[in-house]
Design an enzyme around this catalytic site. Sequence first.
Site, PDB file in Angstrom:
ATOM      1  N   GLU A  48       0.651  -1.033   0.221  1.00  0.00           N
ATOM      2  CA  GLU A  48       0.122  -0.218  -0.022  1.00  0.00           C
ATOM      3  C   GLU A  48       0.810   1.183   0.021  1.00  0.00           C
ATOM      4  O   GLU A  48       0.492   2.257  -0.686  1.00  0.00           O
ATOM      5  CB  GLU A  48      -1.202   0.334   1.376  1.00  0.00           C
ATOM      6  CG  GLU A  48      -2.197  -0.998   1.071  1.00  0.00           C
ATOM      7  CD  GLU A  48      -3.113  -0.528  -0.080  1.00  0.00           C
ATOM      8  OE1 GLU A  48      -2.890   0.502  -0.529  1.00  0.00           O
ATOM      9  OE2 GLU A  48      -3.753  -1.614  -0.626  1.00  0.00           O
ATOM     10  N   TYR A 131      -6.180   6.631   4.572  1.00  0.00           N
ATOM     11  CA  TYR A 131      -6.678   5.738   3.395  1.00  0.00           C
ATOM     12  C   TYR A 131      -5.879   4.419   3.576  1.00  0.00           C
ATOM     13  O   TYR A 131      -6.152   3.340   3.300  1.00  0.00           O
ATOM     14  CB  TYR A 131      -6.150   6.234   1.829  1.00  0.00           C
ATOM     15  CG  TYR A 131      -5.836   5.012   0.866  1.00  0.00           C
ATOM     16  CD1 TYR A 131      -7.180   4.615   0.305  1.00  0.00           C
ATOM     17  CD2 TYR A 131      -4.862   4.518   0.504  1.00  0.00           C
ATOM     18  CE1 TYR A 131      -7.034   3.370  -0.513  1.00  0.00           C
ATOM     19  CE2 TYR A 131      -4.926   3.360  -0.147  1.00  0.00           C
ATOM     20  CZ  TYR A 131      -5.819   2.639  -0.892  1.00  0.00           C
ATOM     21  OH  TYR A 131      -5.735   1.820  -1.612  1.00  0.00           O
ATOM     22  N   ASP A 149      -9.758   4.747  -3.113  1.00  0.00           N
ATOM     23  CA  ASP A 149      -8.677   5.196  -3.743  1.00  0.00           C
ATOM     24  C   ASP A 149      -9.446   5.918  -5.226  1.00  0.00           C
ATOM     25  O   ASP A 149     -10.589   5.908  -5.386  1.00  0.00           O
ATOM     26  CB  ASP A 149      -7.652   4.250  -4.276  1.00  0.00           C
ATOM     27  CG  ASP A 149      -8.156   2.986  -5.007  1.00  0.00           C
ATOM     28  OD1 ASP A 149      -9.296   3.011  -5.171  1.00  0.00           O
ATOM     29  OD2 ASP A 149      -7.422   2.134  -5.296  1.00  0.00           O
TER      30      ASP A 149
END
Length: 355
Positions: A48, A131, A149
Amino acid sequence: MRDEAAEASENLGAALLGWYDRHARNLPWRVPPRAGRRADPYRVWLSEVMLQQTTVAAVTPYFRRFTALWPTVAHLAAAEDAAVMAEWAGLGYYARARNLLKCARTVATGHGGAFPDTAEGLRALPGIGPYTAAAIAAIAFDRPETVVDGNVERVMARLHAVETPLPAAKPALTAHAAALTPQERPGDHAQAVMDLGATICTPRSPACGICPVMRWCRARAEGIAADLPRKAPRKAKPTRLGLVYVARRADGAVLLETRPEGGLLGGMLGFPGTDWAEEAPVEAPPLTAEWRAAGEVRHTFTHFHLRLSLRLAEVPLGAQAARGAFTGHHAFRPQALPTLMRKVWNLASPEFPPL
Ligand code: SF4
């Protein structure tokens, strides 16, 4: 009486998960759906962080190299800073690499080597924003977090025919994504929406004809799928100017410096140079030599274009520099340079006579 919107959302979610079970992308950090185990939080976190502002295709070889060199968070925490920065070279957004190390060391020393298993706990770690925390909590720990996203925003804008341009539409798109997040298999759900956006509901030509959720899609029904999400016009990027100096010693050693922490390309290796500004730069060579102009390197960062004018000099063995250090011909690895500095080297190196 059952709420119709909730029922539609459940049906849509089930269709999406069924599609994901059959068509999930095979990614090196991922555990396939229904494998009976969860993904390793270390691998999810690493992927990520690498995927922020970067494509899957660009990240994949870096991810494989990092996990071969440092298979656990404890290995990464114990790595030398310079080794990690050199492996990150070329992936861009170098603050991520510095935060990666800080985060690995915090997890290794402050959390006994285990990542916190909630979004809130993850958010307290260096370099993990809302996020990334939501993505790790959902994918590695199956928490019902809403992960939004660019892919997810596009899918939500189309499913609900949201015509407000981005970024103003973000809160509405997040609310739509949250309403769709299930309590069961939230990690697979998050990855399913991302995969749909990456493979079927693509930016320019969505493949609505094979889309598993087409019957719930308002943009498709209205014939405006490819026009969404709308985007506010971008401001033009300014252009900054700078000078960069490449000095090569008679034995082939090259003058390099580690860029100051905190700035752009902070902590990375590079050639000495001036600051980058919109005004014409003033010469500031790192040592006295016969410098000659040798072209220009152009590069674009997120917020500005850069034009770096190259200066070259061949210098004698005893040359002393006011900044940086000479790195021997055999120790110098151009692949450990960030992309901008690699461009500088690619322009400079053919200008020097063969050794
Ligand atoms: Fe995207 Fe088309 Fe599917 Fe709607 S039907 S979600 S626009 S691919």
